[in-house]
Design an enzyme around this catalytic site. Sequence first.
Site, PDB file in Angstrom:
ATOM      1  N   LYS A 142       0.777  -1.236  -0.123  1.00 11.86           N
ATOM      2  CA  LYS A 142      -0.103   0.172  -0.009  1.00 11.86           C
ATOM      3  C   LYS A 142       0.796   1.322   0.046  1.00 11.86           C
ATOM      4  O   LYS A 142       0.593   2.209  -0.729  1.00 11.86           O
ATOM      5  CB  LYS A 142      -0.952  -0.025   1.135  1.00 11.86           C
ATOM      6  CG  LYS A 142      -2.116  -1.122   1.255  1.00 11.86           C
ATOM      7  CD  LYS A 142      -2.663  -1.218   2.438  1.00 11.86           C
ATOM      8  CE  LYS A 142      -3.721  -2.370   2.204  1.00 11.86           C
ATOM      9  NZ  LYS A 142      -4.668  -2.841   3.450  1.00 11.86           N
ATOM     10  N   ASP A 168     -11.040   2.925   4.634  1.00 10.67           N
ATOM     11  CA  ASP A 168     -11.574   1.539   4.510  1.00 10.67           C
ATOM     12  C   ASP A 168     -13.076   1.472   4.184  1.00 10.67           C
ATOM     13  O   ASP A 168     -13.391   0.294   4.116  1.00 10.67           O
ATOM     14  CB  ASP A 168     -10.924   0.844   5.640  1.00 10.67           C
ATOM     15  CG  ASP A 168      -9.793   0.018   5.328  1.00 10.67           C
ATOM     16  OD1 ASP A 168      -9.420  -0.548   4.333  1.00 10.67           O
ATOM     17  OD2 ASP A 168      -8.700  -0.162   6.130  1.00 10.67           O
ATOM     18  N   GLN A 201      -4.324  -1.414   9.764  1.00 12.27           N
ATOM     19  CA  GLN A 201      -4.436  -2.526   9.109  1.00 12.27           C
ATOM     20  C   GLN A 201      -4.951  -3.724  10.197  1.00 12.27           C
ATOM     21  O   GLN A 201      -4.698  -3.499  11.281  1.00 12.27           O
ATOM     22  CB  GLN A 201      -3.132  -3.105   8.936  1.00 12.27           C
ATOM     23  CG  GLN A 201      -2.806  -4.232   8.100  1.00 12.27           C
ATOM     24  CD  GLN A 201      -3.487  -4.291   6.741  1.00 12.27           C
ATOM     25  OE1 GLN A 201      -3.782  -3.190   6.160  1.00 12.27           O
ATOM     26  NE2 GLN A 201      -3.690  -5.609   6.048  1.00 12.27           N
TER      27      GLN A 201
HETATM   28  N1  GUN Z   1      -6.832  -6.732   6.637  1.00 14.24           N
HETATM   29  C1  GUN Z   1      -6.908  -7.375   5.363  1.00 14.24           C
HETATM   30  N2  GUN Z   1      -7.763  -6.742   4.430  1.00 14.24           N
HETATM   31  C2  GUN Z   1      -7.752  -5.542   5.120  1.00 14.24           C
HETATM   32  C3  GUN Z   1      -8.369  -4.194   4.537  1.00 14.24           C
HETATM   33  O1  GUN Z   1      -8.868  -4.250   3.343  1.00 14.24           O
HETATM   34  N3  GUN Z   1      -8.229  -3.190   5.138  1.00 14.24           N
HETATM   35  C4  GUN Z   1      -7.416  -3.191   6.429  1.00 14.24           C
HETATM   36  N4  GUN Z   1      -7.735  -2.393   7.127  1.00 14.24           N
HETATM   37  N5  GUN Z   1      -7.267  -4.209   6.893  1.00 14.24           N
HETATM   38  C5  GUN Z   1      -7.049  -5.463   6.218  1.00 14.24           C
END
Ligand code: GUN
Length: 304
Positions: free
Chosen positions: A52, A119, A96
């Site tokens: 990311k 998100d 995350q």
């Molecule tokens: N963990 C696995 N997928 C995601 C996601 O799309 N966003 C976040 N914040 N954590 C994750």
Amino acid sequence: MARVLDGAAIAAAIKGEVAEEVKALAKQGIRPGLAAVLVGHVPASEIYVASKVKTCGELGLCSDLITPPDTVTTEEMLDLVLALNNREDVDGILIQLPLPKHVEAKFLLDSVSPDKDVDGFHPVNAGKLQAGRPALAPCTPAGVIEILKRSGLPIIGQHAVVVGRSDIVGKPVSMLLLHENATVTICHSKTRDLGAITRQADILVAAIGRPGFIKPEMVKPGATIIDVGINRITTREEFDQFFAGDSKREAAFAKRGSTIVGDVHPKAFELAGAYTPVPGGVGPLTIAMLMANTVRAAKLRRGL
Ligand code: GUN
């Protein structure tokens, strides 16, 4: 032969569009910024977050990676989130998941400013999505819609069956499909005679988090299958169950000692009209949509 939906190519197109938007914003002196919070050392999370942050750089967004230790308390995390809410250079906040068990994840996600919730996990954004108001939609579900639309696959009037009811994928993707005028059925682990319902699906979305759960007999021939699952398998027994006779996979499994399978059994894909492979289907869209959401949040926050 089933058509393979190339998520990486679609994600690349979206990222190209985001990069153009970032360039246009730069002319107005605006540089969208993402703050990514990665707690502790969960290997899969470290890989996702690194990707990311790297993509931010490639597209011209700012990023700030914050890495509290896994001993961090809920209170310390709250202070961190509140500080990010107030930072002018931060347009998007990503915490995350998963967080360590002792940290109250829902409480923290609810403390992220809805304007910066890239998100789309905040109840305000979930509610807006439900109510059909413009909102920051969760990235993976938004990516599923992009795959369908950009591949020219019909959604209007189609029977979309979503297997899985999570807040992160199942529920929001169901809402997005409904807004696109699909007829939507949501199934889950307690659904009776699941196969009878999935066999009605023109669009089958598998998001239940169980390796190879959707078997060939659960699929209507010609259906579009969207596989959101990412399950790591490490045993020979599991490997043979899903990939016996697949020499390419065999070589990769022998080298790494593991491989990834989605929520759909590979044999079920053979019946599809079109499907997203795992890996390389839905996965790449999640980061692309995160970038798109961050730019969108930057614009919305400035009334653009
Ligand atoms: N963990 C696995 N997928 C995601 C996601 O799309 N966003 C976040 N914040 N954590 C994750």
